[in-house]
Design a protein around this motif. Structure first.
Motif, PDB file in Angstrom:
ATOM      1  N   PHE A   1      31.316  76.812   3.308  1.00 46.04           N
ATOM      2  CA  PHE A   1      31.658  75.389   3.225  1.00 46.04           C
ATOM      3  C   PHE A   1      33.162  75.217   3.033  1.00 46.04           C
ATOM      4  CE2 PHE A   1      31.809  71.134   1.289  1.00 46.04           C
ATOM      5  CZ  PHE A   1      31.150  70.440   2.283  1.00 46.04           C
ATOM      6  N   LYS A   2      33.742  76.085   2.198  1.00 47.81           N
ATOM      7  CA  LYS A   2      35.193  76.029   1.956  1.00 47.81           C
ATOM      8  C   LYS A   2      35.987  76.262   3.231  1.00 47.81           C
ATOM      9  CE  LYS A   2      35.558  78.988  -1.514  1.00 47.81           C
ATOM     10  NZ  LYS A   2      36.111  79.876  -2.517  1.00 47.81           N
TER      11      LYS A   2
ATOM     12  N   ARG B   1       9.833  68.671   0.926  1.00 51.38           N
ATOM     13  CA  ARG B   1      11.241  68.822   1.298  1.00 51.38           C
ATOM     14  C   ARG B   1      11.983  67.482   1.197  1.00 51.38           C
ATOM     15  NH1 ARG B   1      11.015  72.460   6.633  1.00 51.38           N
ATOM     16  NH2 ARG B   1      13.242  72.512   6.314  1.00 51.38           N
ATOM     17  N   PRO B   2      12.108  66.959  -0.028  1.00 52.45           N
ATOM     18  CA  PRO B   2      12.754  65.650  -0.219  1.00 52.45           C
ATOM     19  C   PRO B   2      14.274  65.715  -0.048  1.00 52.45           C
ATOM     20  CG  PRO B   2      12.183  66.614  -2.332  1.00 52.45           C
ATOM     21  CD  PRO B   2      11.671  67.564  -1.287  1.00 52.45           C
ATOM     22  N   GLN B   3      14.882  64.575  -0.107  1.00 53.51           N
ATOM     23  CA  GLN B   3      16.349  64.493  -0.021  1.00 53.51           C
ATOM     24  C   GLN B   3      16.963  65.238  -1.220  1.00 53.51           C
ATOM     25  OE1 GLN B   3      19.636  64.486   0.960  1.00 53.51           O
ATOM     26  NE2 GLN B   3      18.852  62.900   2.345  1.00 53.51           N
ATOM     27  N   ASN B   4      17.907  66.128  -0.966  1.00 53.88           N
ATOM     28  CA  ASN B   4      18.465  66.931  -2.061  1.00 53.88           C
ATOM     29  C   ASN B   4      19.978  67.142  -1.907  1.00 53.88           C
ATOM     30  OD1 ASN B   4      18.394  68.570   0.141  1.00 53.88           O
ATOM     31  ND2 ASN B   4      17.276  70.256  -0.810  1.00 53.88           N
ATOM     32  N   MET B   5      20.626  66.323  -1.125  1.00 46.47           N
ATOM     33  CA  MET B   5      22.074  66.489  -0.908  1.00 46.47           C
ATOM     34  C   MET B   5      22.887  66.181  -2.162  1.00 46.47           C
ATOM     35  SD  MET B   5      23.481  66.641   2.625  1.00 46.47           S
ATOM     36  CE  MET B   5      24.738  65.423   2.516  1.00 46.47           C
ATOM     37  N   GLY B   6      22.374  65.279  -2.995  1.00 52.65           N
ATOM     38  CA  GLY B   6      23.116  64.917  -4.210  1.00 52.65           C
ATOM     39  C   GLY B   6      23.338  66.129  -5.090  1.00 52.65           C
ATOM     40  N   ALA B   7      22.284  66.934  -5.261  1.00 54.47           N
ATOM     41  CA  ALA B   7      22.396  68.132  -6.118  1.00 54.47           C
ATOM     42  C   ALA B   7      23.376  69.130  -5.500  1.00 54.47           C
ATOM     43  CB  ALA B   7      21.023  68.765  -6.294  1.00 54.47           C
ATOM     44  N   ALA B   8      23.318  69.289  -4.180  1.00 53.52           N
ATOM     45  CA  ALA B   8      24.235  70.225  -3.509  1.00 53.52           C
ATOM     46  C   ALA B   8      25.679  69.750  -3.649  1.00 53.52           C
ATOM     47  CB  ALA B   8      23.867  70.350  -2.036  1.00 53.52           C
ATOM     48  N   ALA B   9      25.889  68.449  -3.495  1.00 55.80           N
ATOM     49  CA  ALA B   9      27.250  67.900  -3.613  1.00 55.80           C
ATOM     50  C   ALA B   9      27.796  68.144  -5.025  1.00 55.80           C
ATOM     51  CB  ALA B   9      27.244  66.411  -3.284  1.00 55.80           C
ATOM     52  N   ALA B  10      26.907  68.062  -6.027  1.00 56.04           N
ATOM     53  CA  ALA B  10      27.349  68.308  -7.411  1.00 56.04           C
ATOM     54  C   ALA B  10      27.762  69.767  -7.592  1.00 56.04           C
ATOM     55  CB  ALA B  10      26.232  67.938  -8.379  1.00 56.04           C
ATOM     56  N   VAL B  11      27.018  70.688  -7.002  1.00 53.07           N
ATOM     57  CA  VAL B  11      27.360  72.118  -7.085  1.00 53.07           C
ATOM     58  C   VAL B  11      28.718  72.353  -6.404  1.00 53.07           C
ATOM     59  CG1 VAL B  11      26.731  74.443  -6.271  1.00 53.07           C
ATOM     60  CG2 VAL B  11      24.976  72.928  -7.209  1.00 53.07           C
ATOM     61  N   ILE B  12      28.899  71.739  -5.240  1.00 53.28           N
ATOM     62  CA  ILE B  12      30.147  71.911  -4.484  1.00 53.28           C
ATOM     63  C   ILE B  12      31.326  71.339  -5.267  1.00 53.28           C
ATOM     64  CG2 ILE B  12      31.374  71.141  -2.399  1.00 53.28           C
ATOM     65  CD1 ILE B  12      28.607  71.301  -0.949  1.00 53.28           C
TER      66      ILE B  12
ATOM     67  N   LYS C   1      31.599  70.920  -8.461  1.00 50.59           N
ATOM     68  CA  LYS C   1      31.867  71.740  -9.651  1.00 50.59           C
ATOM     69  C   LYS C   1      32.647  73.010  -9.253  1.00 50.59           C
ATOM     70  CE  LYS C   1      29.629  73.765 -13.630  1.00 50.59           C
ATOM     71  NZ  LYS C   1      28.439  74.408 -14.119  1.00 50.59           N
ATOM     72  N   ALA C   2      32.275  73.591  -8.128  1.00 51.76           N
ATOM     73  CA  ALA C   2      32.915  74.845  -7.706  1.00 51.76           C
ATOM     74  C   ALA C   2      34.311  74.628  -7.114  1.00 51.76           C
ATOM     75  CB  ALA C   2      32.024  75.549  -6.678  1.00 51.76           C
ATOM     76  N   LEU C   3      34.488  73.555  -6.347  1.00 51.58           N
ATOM     77  CA  LEU C   3      35.746  73.383  -5.613  1.00 51.58           C
ATOM     78  C   LEU C   3      36.669  72.314  -6.208  1.00 51.58           C
ATOM     79  CD1 LEU C   3      34.504  73.442  -1.889  1.00 51.58           C
ATOM     80  CD2 LEU C   3      34.952  75.339  -3.422  1.00 51.58           C
ATOM     81  N   GLY C   4      36.129  71.534  -7.122  1.00 51.98           N
ATOM     82  CA  GLY C   4      36.917  70.429  -7.676  1.00 51.98           C
ATOM     83  C   GLY C   4      36.697  69.171  -6.853  1.00 51.98           C
ATOM     84  N   ALA C   5      36.907  68.023  -7.503  1.00 47.66           N
ATOM     85  CA  ALA C   5      36.584  66.742  -6.864  1.00 47.66           C
ATOM     86  C   ALA C   5      37.426  66.496  -5.618  1.00 47.66           C
ATOM     87  CB  ALA C   5      36.773  65.609  -7.862  1.00 47.66           C
ATOM     88  N   LYS C   6      38.728  66.766  -5.695  1.00 50.47           N
ATOM     89  CA  LYS C   6      39.597  66.412  -4.574  1.00 50.47           C
ATOM     90  C   LYS C   6      39.303  67.271  -3.349  1.00 50.47           C
ATOM     91  CE  LYS C   6      44.147  65.431  -2.918  1.00 50.47           C
ATOM     92  NZ  LYS C   6      43.751  65.815  -1.625  1.00 50.47           N
TER      93      LYS C   6
ATOM     94  N   ALA D   1      35.957  66.448  -1.819  1.00 50.64           N
ATOM     95  CA  ALA D   1      36.010  65.144  -1.122  1.00 50.64           C
ATOM     96  C   ALA D   1      36.739  65.289   0.210  1.00 50.64           C
ATOM     97  CB  ALA D   1      36.695  64.108  -1.995  1.00 50.64           C
ATOM     98  N   ASP D   2      37.809  66.084   0.232  1.00 46.70           N
ATOM     99  CA  ASP D   2      38.554  66.292   1.488  1.00 46.70           C
ATOM    100  C   ASP D   2      37.676  66.945   2.553  1.00 46.70           C
ATOM    101  OD1 ASP D   2      40.772  65.204   0.388  1.00 46.70           O
ATOM    102  OD2 ASP D   2      41.826  67.101   0.034  1.00 46.70           O
ATOM    103  N   ILE D   3      36.913  67.965   2.122  1.00 47.20           N
ATOM    104  CA  ILE D   3      36.073  68.669   3.101  1.00 47.20           C
ATOM    105  C   ILE D   3      34.968  67.734   3.610  1.00 47.20           C
ATOM    106  CG2 ILE D   3      34.528  70.635   3.510  1.00 47.20           C
ATOM    107  CD1 ILE D   3      36.120  72.177   1.387  1.00 47.20           C
ATOM    108  N   PHE D   4      34.346  67.002   2.696  1.00 43.07           N
ATOM    109  CA  PHE D   4      33.293  66.072   3.125  1.00 43.07           C
ATOM    110  C   PHE D   4      33.862  65.024   4.081  1.00 43.07           C
ATOM    111  CE2 PHE D   4      30.587  67.360  -0.580  1.00 43.07           C
ATOM    112  CZ  PHE D   4      29.475  67.684   0.162  1.00 43.07           C
TER     113      PHE D   4
END
Ligand SMILES: [Fe+2]
Length: 230
Positions: free
Chosen positions: A180-181, A197-208, A210-215, A218-221
């Motif tokens: 992803f980086k 298999r429900p919607q689970n992007m919110g949890a993945a975004a939180a992991v990302i 936490k690992a990469l920092g908010a800025k 957000a830039d990658i997204f």
């Protein structure tokens, strides 16, 4: 944030089974901070023509849009998850299955090590049809763990789509973050329903985040969003 892979349209495939389920899925998607959701029903050229698929998809989309009138839901963008087939790079009908009028085509690849012929077919989608192949749920294939096996695909501009669940499991999280980086991946839920298999992007975004920092996250997204002109 865009969800690049979702089986959210009602009764199109093995995803949502009803209008009500689709509506609930869209509401849960919105609650997880997703602005755009790509509806990517399965398309198998052995079973159905592109024309028939597009007619069914348009009807499902219209019915869902009407039933969601007035609700706060993400913007729906239409696409398909196209099963790989030999000869696909010579089939210009595939352009009609790209996501949201872009050149991005989501492809479900064979679940075994990709032969030279399979790889050539993917390269040719780029060279013959000027498409950008997006390889669905890359974490499910043996190539996921090898930079060498992915390098030539990146050279032709192919993108990888990672399922959100890859960020939840310790066995795939580190590699998913690494890819992803790199900026060569997009994220998708591959959601199929409210319970299954429900919607689970919110949890993945939180992991990302936490690992990469908010800025940085957000830039990658936001670079991913730009692929569809959103
Ligand atoms: Fe899928």
């Amino acid at each position: 944030m865009t969800d690049f892979h979702a089986h959210v349209l009602p009764r199109m495939d093995d995803g949502s089974k009803s209008l009500e389920e689709s509506k609930e899925l869209l509401i849960s998607t919105c609650a997880q901070g997703i602005d755009v959701i790509c509806a990517t029903p399965h398309f198998d050229s052995n079973i159905e023509s592109a024309d028939s698929f597009l007619k069914r998809r348009a009807a499902a989309h219209t019915a869902l849009s009407e039933s969601c009138a007035g609700l706060q839901i993400p913007r729906l963008v239409l696409g398909a998850e196209v099963s790989f087939f030999v000869g696909m790079s010579g089939n210009d009908e595939l352009s009609s299955l790209c996501i949201g009028g872009s050149r991005c085509l989501l492809i479900e690849m064979p679940y075994f090590t990709w032969t030279a012929g399979i790889r050539t077919e993917i390269y040719s989608l780029s060279t013959n049809l000027s498409l950008i192949p997006i390889l669905a749920h890359i974490e499910r294939y043996p190539e996921f763990s090898s930079d060498d096996k992915l390098a030539d695909l990146f050279e032709i501009g192919a993108l990888l789509q990672i399922n959100a669940e890859a960020f939840a499991f310790t066995r795939t999280r580190k590699r998913a973050l690494e890819l992803f980086k790199s900026g060569l991946c997009v994220l998708g839920s591959d959601c199929h329903g409210i319970k299954r298999r429900p919607q689970n992007m919110g949890a993945a975004a939180a992991v990302i985040e936490k690992a990469l920092g908010a800025k940085r996250s957000a830039d990658i997204f936001s670079r991913c969003d730009e692929l569809l002109g959103t």
